[in-house]
Every structure is written in structure tokens, then in C-alpha cells.
Scaffold this motif. Structure first.
Motif, PDB file in Angstrom:
ATOM      1  N   LEU A   1      -9.347  -2.688   0.192  1.00 52.24           N
ATOM      2  CA  LEU A   1     -10.157  -3.898   0.027  1.00 52.24           C
ATOM      3  C   LEU A   1      -9.813  -4.615  -1.274  1.00 52.24           C
ATOM      4  N   ALA A   2      -9.600  -3.859  -2.329  1.00 54.10           N
ATOM      5  CA  ALA A   2      -9.233  -4.467  -3.613  1.00 54.10           C
ATOM      6  C   ALA A   2      -7.845  -5.086  -3.545  1.00 54.10           C
ATOM      7  N   ARG A   3      -6.903  -4.387  -2.943  1.00 54.29           N
ATOM      8  CA  ARG A   3      -5.528  -4.875  -2.852  1.00 54.29           C
ATOM      9  C   ARG A   3      -5.436  -6.137  -2.009  1.00 54.29           C
ATOM     10  N   TYR A   4      -6.230  -6.224  -0.965  1.00 57.43           N
ATOM     11  CA  TYR A   4      -6.193  -7.368  -0.053  1.00 57.43           C
ATOM     12  C   TYR A   4      -7.366  -8.320  -0.281  1.00 57.43           C
ATOM     13  N   ASP A   5      -7.935  -8.306  -1.474  1.00 56.77           N
ATOM     14  CA  ASP A   5      -9.027  -9.211  -1.802  1.00 56.77           C
ATOM     15  C   ASP A   5      -8.570 -10.652  -1.571  1.00 56.77           C
TER      16      ASP A   5
ATOM     17  N   THR B   1       2.243  -7.185   0.269  1.00 56.62           N
ATOM     18  CA  THR B   1       2.035  -6.146  -0.717  1.00 56.62           C
ATOM     19  C   THR B   1       2.294  -4.782  -0.096  1.00 56.62           C
TER      20      THR B   1
ATOM     21  N   LYS C   1     -10.217   3.083   1.545  1.00 59.77           N
ATOM     22  CA  LYS C   1     -10.829   1.820   1.976  1.00 59.77           C
ATOM     23  C   LYS C   1     -11.101   0.916   0.782  1.00 59.77           C
ATOM     24  N   LEU C   2     -11.666   1.478  -0.277  1.00 55.24           N
ATOM     25  CA  LEU C   2     -11.938   0.681  -1.477  1.00 55.24           C
ATOM     26  C   LEU C   2     -10.652   0.129  -2.078  1.00 55.24           C
ATOM     27  N   ALA C   3      -9.615   0.959  -2.130  1.00 59.43           N
ATOM     28  CA  ALA C   3      -8.333   0.509  -2.682  1.00 59.43           C
ATOM     29  C   ALA C   3      -7.721  -0.592  -1.822  1.00 59.43           C
TER      30      ALA C   3
ATOM     31  N   GLU D   1     -12.171   6.291  -0.513  1.00 59.66           N
ATOM     32  CA  GLU D   1     -11.382   5.799  -1.649  1.00 59.66           C
ATOM     33  C   GLU D   1     -10.242   4.910  -1.184  1.00 59.66           C
TER      34      GLU D   1
ATOM     35  N   ARG E   1      -8.245 -11.050   3.992  1.00 60.05           N
ATOM     36  CA  ARG E   1      -8.788 -10.183   5.044  1.00 60.05           C
ATOM     37  C   ARG E   1      -7.893 -10.161   6.280  1.00 60.05           C
TER      38      ARG E   1
END
Length: 84
Positions: A35-39, A2, A31-33, A29, A42
Motif C-alpha cells: 500500500l505504501a509503495r503503490y500510494d 516499481t 500488505k502495508l508495504a 506487513e 491503486r
């Protein structure tokens, strides 16, 4: 893989500050994005962050007259799971 760095909270290179809030990148922000993109991926996130950490270390070392920066916490520690 991605596209890793999309959205408004991306780094301004070579100073590695967020282009929106001017905080050290990755900002909260970003970091949150990420984490969501690579849900669910890891390892993929950690590989990406490792690559970016190397790039940022190179840039920031050059900007600071050769003084080596340790960016492990900034780029990697937050992304590890508690069991890592």
C-alpha cells in the motif's frame, strides 16, 4: 513499474507463505508495504496483485493435486477501495 516484491516480507514460492512470519502471503506487513509503495496508484497495485494471484493459484493448484484454490480475498479484496 516499481519493483513489486522487495523487503523482508516476500513470498516463498511455490507455497506462498511469508518468508518472515510464515503467514499466507501477502501477510499484514506485506500488505502495508505494498500500500505504501503503490500510494496513489491503486490500479497499479491491483494489476500487480492480479498477476501474483494467477501465479499463486497455479502453484498452489499444482501442490494440491489439481484442487483449484480461490485466492481472490487473499490477494485482491483487501486492496480495493471501499467504492470499488
Amino acid at each position: 513499474m516499481t519493483a513489486p516484491l522487495t523487503g523482508p516480507h516476500t513470498p516463498v514460492r511455490p507455497i506462498w507463505l511469508c518468508r518472515v512470519d510464515a503467514r499466507p502471503w501477502p501477510c499484514g506487513e506485506a500488505k502495508l508495504a505494498l500500500l505504501a509503495r503503490y500510494d496513489g496508484d491503486r490500479p497499479g497495485l491491483l494489476i500487480l496483485l492480479s498477476r501474483l494471484s494467477v501465479e499463486a493459484t497455479d502453484h498452489l493448484t499444482q501442490l494440491d493435486s489439481g484442487r483449484q484454490a480461490d485466492l481472490t480475498d487473499r490477494f485482491l479484496t483487501w486492496a480495493r477501495t471501499p467504492a470499488d
